[in-house]
Design a protein around this motif. Structure first.
Motif, PDB file in Angstrom:
ATOM      1  N   ALA A 108       0.857  -1.176   0.000  1.00  0.00           N
ATOM      2  CA  ALA A 108       0.000   0.000   0.000  1.00  0.00           C
ATOM      3  C   ALA A 108       0.897   1.230   0.000  1.00  0.00           C
ATOM      4  O   ALA A 108       1.878   1.291   0.736  1.00  0.00           O
ATOM      5  N   ASP A 133      -3.708   0.577   9.011  1.00  0.00           N
ATOM      6  CA  ASP A 133      -3.948  -0.848   9.191  1.00  0.00           C
ATOM      7  C   ASP A 133      -4.276  -1.153  10.661  1.00  0.00           C
ATOM      8  O   ASP A 133      -5.239  -1.871  10.953  1.00  0.00           O
ATOM      9  N   PRO A 143      -8.416  -5.414   6.932  1.00  0.00           N
ATOM     10  CA  PRO A 143      -8.137  -4.769   5.641  1.00  0.00           C
ATOM     11  C   PRO A 143      -7.529  -5.744   4.632  1.00  0.00           C
ATOM     12  O   PRO A 143      -6.722  -6.596   5.001  1.00  0.00           O
ATOM     13  N   GLN A 146      -5.477  -1.101   0.606  1.00  0.00           N
ATOM     14  CA  GLN A 146      -5.464   0.246   1.160  1.00  0.00           C
ATOM     15  C   GLN A 146      -5.197   1.233   0.043  1.00  0.00           C
ATOM     16  O   GLN A 146      -4.243   1.068  -0.713  1.00  0.00           O
TER      17      GLN A 146
END
Length: 164
Positions: A108, A133, A143, A146
């Protein structure tokens, strides 16, 4: 990589289009992936673009060298490149940029996007990614992906408010 696509962590940054494509070729070979000529062409065009590239702009550029280039083939190439972490999609502007370290694992990366010149900066900050996170997990959320895109003006555009 192009001038406008900068990265805040140059430790493993790919600086030129040639180096970018070569690193993706090595990653594909190591992972047993097939980088077809069409995928490689899409990758090269994204790497050489001076700003995030929209799919139809990519298609227009690909038609110059690939007679059969059509929306489905371009989207399949983009899907492959995204799936394997070689490019990033900037959802808010529906455009694509090369990942500055395509040989690494998928990750991410928050982006800073200039609303005037459309520069896209990878904000490689593990603390930001980790905080998002951790906060999600603290709320019982698991998650899977992201995406964080921050819009505003880059330093160059902010320094020249009239666009001069």
């Amino acid at each position: 990589m192009a001038h406008h696509e900068t990265c805040t962590d140059p430790r493993h940054h790919v600086h030129t289009g040639d180096a970018f494509v070569a690193q993706v070729e090595r990653a594909c070979e190591q992972r047993g992936l097939r980088l077809t000529p069409l995928r490689a062409s899409a990758l090269r065009l994204i790497a050489d673009a001076d700003r995030p590239l929209k799919a139809y702009d990519l298609l227009d550029r690909m038609k110059a060298t690939h007679e059969g280039a059509a929306p489905p083939t371009v989207y399949r190439a983009l899907d492959f490149l995204l799936e394997h972490g070689f490019i990033h999609k900037l959802s808010s502007i529906n455009a694509f940029v090369g990942c500055h370290h395509p040989g690494g694992a998928q990750h991410a990366v928050p982006f800073l996007i200039c609303d005037r010149c459309h520069a896209a900066t990878e904000l490689e900050d593990e603390q930001i990614v980790g905080a998002l996170d951790a906060r999600a997990r603290a709320l019982g959320f698991t998650p899977r992906a992201q995406t964080l895109e921050v819009h505003g003006l880059c330093a160059d555009c902010a320094a020249h408010p009239d666009g001069d």
